[in-house]
Design an enzyme around this catalytic site. Structure first.
Site, mmCIF file in Angstrom:
data_model
loop_
_atom_site.group_PDB
_atom_site.id
_atom_site.type_symbol
_atom_site.label_atom_id
_atom_site.label_comp_id
_atom_site.label_asym_id
_atom_site.label_seq_id
_atom_site.Cartn_x
_atom_site.Cartn_y
_atom_site.Cartn_z
ATOM 1 N N ARG A 16 9.081 -2.559 -4.015
ATOM 2 C CA ARG A 16 10.276 -2.259 -3.199
ATOM 3 C C ARG A 16 11.553 -2.660 -3.942
ATOM 4 N NH1 ARG A 16 7.370 -3.952 2.334
ATOM 5 N NH2 ARG A 16 6.441 -1.912 2.810
ATOM 6 N N LYS A 166 -1.104 -0.632 -1.123
ATOM 7 C CA LYS A 166 -1.479 -0.669 0.294
ATOM 8 C C LYS A 166 -3.001 -0.553 0.451
ATOM 9 C CE LYS A 166 2.934 0.800 2.200
ATOM 10 N NZ LYS A 166 3.764 1.854 2.767
ATOM 11 N N ASN A 192 6.633 2.275 7.367
ATOM 12 C CA ASN A 192 7.251 1.017 7.774
ATOM 13 C C ASN A 192 8.694 1.345 8.156
ATOM 14 O OD1 ASN A 192 8.624 -1.461 7.801
ATOM 15 N ND2 ASN A 192 7.077 -2.388 6.467
ATOM 16 N N THR A 243 8.128 10.899 -0.877
ATOM 17 C CA THR A 243 7.407 9.696 -1.342
ATOM 18 C C THR A 243 6.155 9.493 -0.491
ATOM 19 O OG1 THR A 243 9.530 8.708 -1.965
ATOM 20 C CG2 THR A 243 7.643 7.215 -1.812
ATOM 21 N N GLU A 247 2.135 9.387 -1.407
ATOM 22 C CA GLU A 247 1.223 8.323 -0.948
ATOM 23 C C GLU A 247 -0.007 8.928 -0.267
ATOM 24 O OE1 GLU A 247 2.923 4.914 1.123
ATOM 25 O OE2 GLU A 247 4.894 5.367 0.296
HETATM 26 O O1 LIG Z 1 8.011 0.577 1.106
HETATM 27 C C1 LIG Z 1 7.046 1.203 1.544
HETATM 28 O O2 LIG Z 1 6.143 0.646 2.211
HETATM 29 C C2 LIG Z 1 6.890 2.622 1.284
HETATM 30 O O3 LIG Z 1 5.895 3.200 1.639
HETATM 31 C C3 LIG Z 1 8.003 3.379 0.639
HETATM 32 C C4 LIG Z 1 8.876 4.079 1.680
HETATM 33 C C5 LIG Z 1 10.042 4.721 0.903
HETATM 34 O O4 LIG Z 1 9.947 5.894 0.542
HETATM 35 O O5 LIG Z 1 10.996 3.991 0.601
HETATM 36 C C6 LIG Z 1 8.080 5.112 2.359
HETATM 37 C C7 LIG Z 1 7.478 4.885 3.543
HETATM 38 C C8 LIG Z 1 7.708 3.672 4.349
HETATM 39 O O6 LIG Z 1 7.909 3.993 5.675
HETATM 40 C C9 LIG Z 1 8.829 2.856 3.834
HETATM 41 C C10 LIG Z 1 9.404 3.088 2.638
#
Ligand SMILES: O=C(O)C(=O)C[C@]1(C(=O)O)C=C[C@@H](O)C=C1
Length: 258
Positions: A16, A166, A192, A243, A247
């Site tokens: 992050r 994850k 998230n 993104t 995933e």
């Molecule tokens: O930080 C995460 O947990 C991600 O999966 C990345 C990301 C993003 O694209 O920034 C994508 C999905 C989540 O809801 C939050 C953020």
């Protein structure tokens, strides 16, 4: 984050942090592009006569740049994904022996065509200074577009590291969802909302700060070159959903590796 040390790459906090740093690159690249008009002829197939090439001027330039970059081993790095994977060349520099971080199929997760489509159709109109052509700036536009596409591609394909982290953190839960091919369940599990909201708020603030002359910041003359609301919209509507797509695509295949 060090790609030679897998434990640093698969730490969600480090991932992050890297995504936050990439926001700066993306915003500054957008600001560069915002000097120019939308310039549709750069994206039009066959608009300029290029020997033995049928695509757009942007495609031709990007493909040739990737050929050179592949020779300096750009695409050996696990966080770099080429737009023209069939056209890249072997590195001239000695290969780096990266430890395995992602699943063996990860190079096949490549949504660059979709990223390019969305960039041209939706993002360029939001970040250019006006619509239409500006013949004297077509080369500059192309170069800015390539910077934008490469930065967006790297950010969006970082979803592979997020997904792997994850999966490893909650192996049982994801294994069940993947076995059941429960795409909605996987989407829900990787989402998230608090992190997403923070990203959008931060983009608005960064957009206000980066796009203006700081000495004018509090006067009425201060005007952002790229609207902070557009930055948030670009992330909300394209960057984050794409993104997540990376995933999900990665996770759906993750059990091939077990
Ligand atoms: O930080 C995460 O947990 C991600 O999966 C990345 C990301 C993003 O694209 O920034 C994508 C999905 C989540 O809801 C939050 C953020």
């Amino acid at each position: 984050m060090d790609f030679l040390k897998p434990e640093t790459v698969l730490d969600l906090a480090n991932i992050r942090d890297a995504l936050v740093r990439m926001e700066d690159t993306i915003i500054f690249n957008f600001l560069e592009r915002s000097q120019y008009f939308s310039s549709p002829s750069v994206y039009e197939l066959g608009k300029f006569e290029i020997p033995n090439f049928q695509g757009s001027f942007l495609d031709w330039t990007l493909m040739n740049l990737e050929r050179v970059h592949s020779q300096v081993r750009r695409y050996e790095s696990p966080d770099e994904v080429p737009f023209f994977p069939d056209e890249i060349l072997p590195p001239l520099l000695p290969s780096i022996n990266y430890p395995k971080i992602l699943a063996s199929f990860s190079d096949e997760i490549n949504i660059n065509d979709l990223i390019k489509e969305n960039y041209i159709e939706h993002i360029v109109p939001l970040i250019s200074t006006g619509s239409g052509e500006q013949p004297e700036n077509l080369g500059s536009c192309t170069v800015c577009d390539i910077d934008n596409l490469q930065a967006l591609s790297r950010r969006i394909h970082f979803g592979k590291f997020v997904a792997e982290a994850k999966f490893q953190n909650e192996r049982e839960k994801y294994t069940k969802l993947i076995q059941e091919k429960d795409i909605a369940g996987i989407e829900e599990a990787i989402t998230n909302s608090a992190v997403e909201e923070r990203i959008l708020l931060r983009l608005i603030e960064k957009g206000k700060a980066y796009g203006v002359d700081p000495t004018l910041k509090f006067s009425q003359n201060a005007q952002s070159k790229v609207s902070p609301e557009y930055l948030a919209k670009i992330y909300k509507d394209w960057v984050i959903p794409l993104t997540k797509k990376v995933e999900v695509d990665y996770l759906l295949r993750r059990l091939e590796e077990e």
